[in-house]
Design a protein around this motif. Structure first.
Motif, PDB file in Angstrom:
ATOM      1  N   THR A 272       2.136   9.799  -2.185  1.00 48.56           N
ATOM      2  CA  THR A 272       1.284   8.717  -1.802  1.00 48.56           C
ATOM      3  C   THR A 272       0.450   8.503  -0.543  1.00 48.56           C
TER       4      THR A 272
ATOM      5  N   LEU B 207      -3.906   8.988   0.557  1.00 49.10           N
ATOM      6  CA  LEU B 207      -4.502   7.936   1.518  1.00 49.10           C
ATOM      7  C   LEU B 207      -4.950   8.754   2.604  1.00 49.10           C
TER       8      LEU B 207
ATOM      9  N   ILE C 223      -8.216  10.450   1.687  1.00 48.76           N
ATOM     10  CA  ILE C 223      -9.436   9.561   1.477  1.00 48.76           C
ATOM     11  C   ILE C 223     -10.056   9.060   2.659  1.00 48.76           C
TER      12      ILE C 223
ATOM     13  N   LEU D 280     -10.200   3.309  -2.594  1.00 47.62           N
ATOM     14  CA  LEU D 280      -9.168   2.397  -2.193  1.00 47.62           C
ATOM     15  C   LEU D 280      -8.249   1.622  -3.215  1.00 47.62           C
TER      16      LEU D 280
ATOM     17  N   PHE E  36      -5.839   4.036  -4.674  1.00 51.58           N
ATOM     18  CA  PHE E  36      -4.861   4.098  -3.804  1.00 51.58           C
ATOM     19  C   PHE E  36      -3.941   2.707  -4.154  1.00 51.58           C
TER      20      PHE E  36
END
Length: 254
Positions: free
Chosen positions: A141, A145, A148, A168, A171
């Motif tokens: 995870t 992020l 991104i 976003l 996520f």
């Protein structure tokens, strides 16, 4: 039972989620053969992992050769095959089968192709990682992020404001869905004596032979090595990294 604190304490589910076991159960309803159902889920996970790596490489490069090699390498060469089949951590076949898809969905968003469906699929696959192995899912995870953030920072022209919102949303949607499994595990640690954390005082620290050669009590590939609690890299990954580094230097434009 409405609780899932057993996933921290059961000898069958310790530190794993429920997804692999549910998939095997669903397959068993179809085939009525428990051992075949396990093999079916394992095989499906490996095939899915290769397809996912192919799609991810396709979204990053126009080279058909790179897509094919990346997909085959991820299924055959990397250490996840050894960890799943030789170390017997069968639920991780599902984890590695889904690991590439959040990254692929992020790259697909960059091309603005059906963003709502893409972000939803990415969020679901991200949550499924936590449903499979919450510990591994922590890093699985964190890195999307980071992906991104790096993409938005370095290639903002490829991520307009609307695309950023969907990325976003992918996520945070994954986090919200994963909380179904993660929150009960966190809140019910007292039932499995893990309130103060976990310690491995009886296991030796890993050596370089553990990290590169690897063996355990049952499969001794390079002589008997004492069991340890650490991770494993493997010769296949080391060799592929060297080959990739050399190829990148040789083909670097002058």
């Amino acid at each position: 039972s409405a609780t899932n604190y057993f996933s921290l304490g059961s000898p069958f589910l310790q530190f794993y989620g429920f997804l692999f076991f549910y998939l095997v159960g669903a397959a068993n309803l179809l085939f009525s053969d428990f051992f075949f159902s396990i093999k079916f889920v394992l095989a499906t996970g490996h095939v899915t992992s290769g397809i996912g790596m192919y799609l991810l490489t396709k979204s990053l490069t126009n080279s058909r050769q790179a897509r094919f090699v990346a997909g085959i390498a991820y299924v055959v060469c990397f250490w996840h095959t050894q960890q799943v089949l030789m170390m017997g951590r069968l639920p991780l076949s599902v984890f590695y089968g889904l690991l590439q898809y959040p990254f692929y969905c992020i790259e697909r968003l960059r091309r603005n192709r059906d963003p709502l469906t893409t972000a939803t699929f990415g969020a679901v696959t991200l949550a499924c990682l936590a449903f499979t192995h919450p510990g591994y899912a922590f890093w699985a995870t964190a890195f999307p992020l980071l992906h991104i953030v790096v993409r938005i920072t370095l290639q903002s022209q490829d991520f307009p404001r609307s695309t950023r919102r969907y990325a976003l949303g992918l996520f945070f949607g994954g986090l919200v869905l994963a909380s179904y499994h993660l929150l009960p595990m966190y809140m019910e640690r007292e039932y499995v004596t893990l309130t103060k954390g976990l310690s491995f005082p009886g296991f030796p620290d890993p050596t370089w032979r553990h990290l590169i050669l690897w063996s355990n009590y049952r499969v001794r590939l390079f002589g008997a090595l004492p069991h340890f609690y650490g991770g494993y890299l493997g010769l296949s990954l080391i060799l592929l990294l060297i080959i990739g580094g050399v190829a990148a230097v040789r083909h670097r434009p002058s």
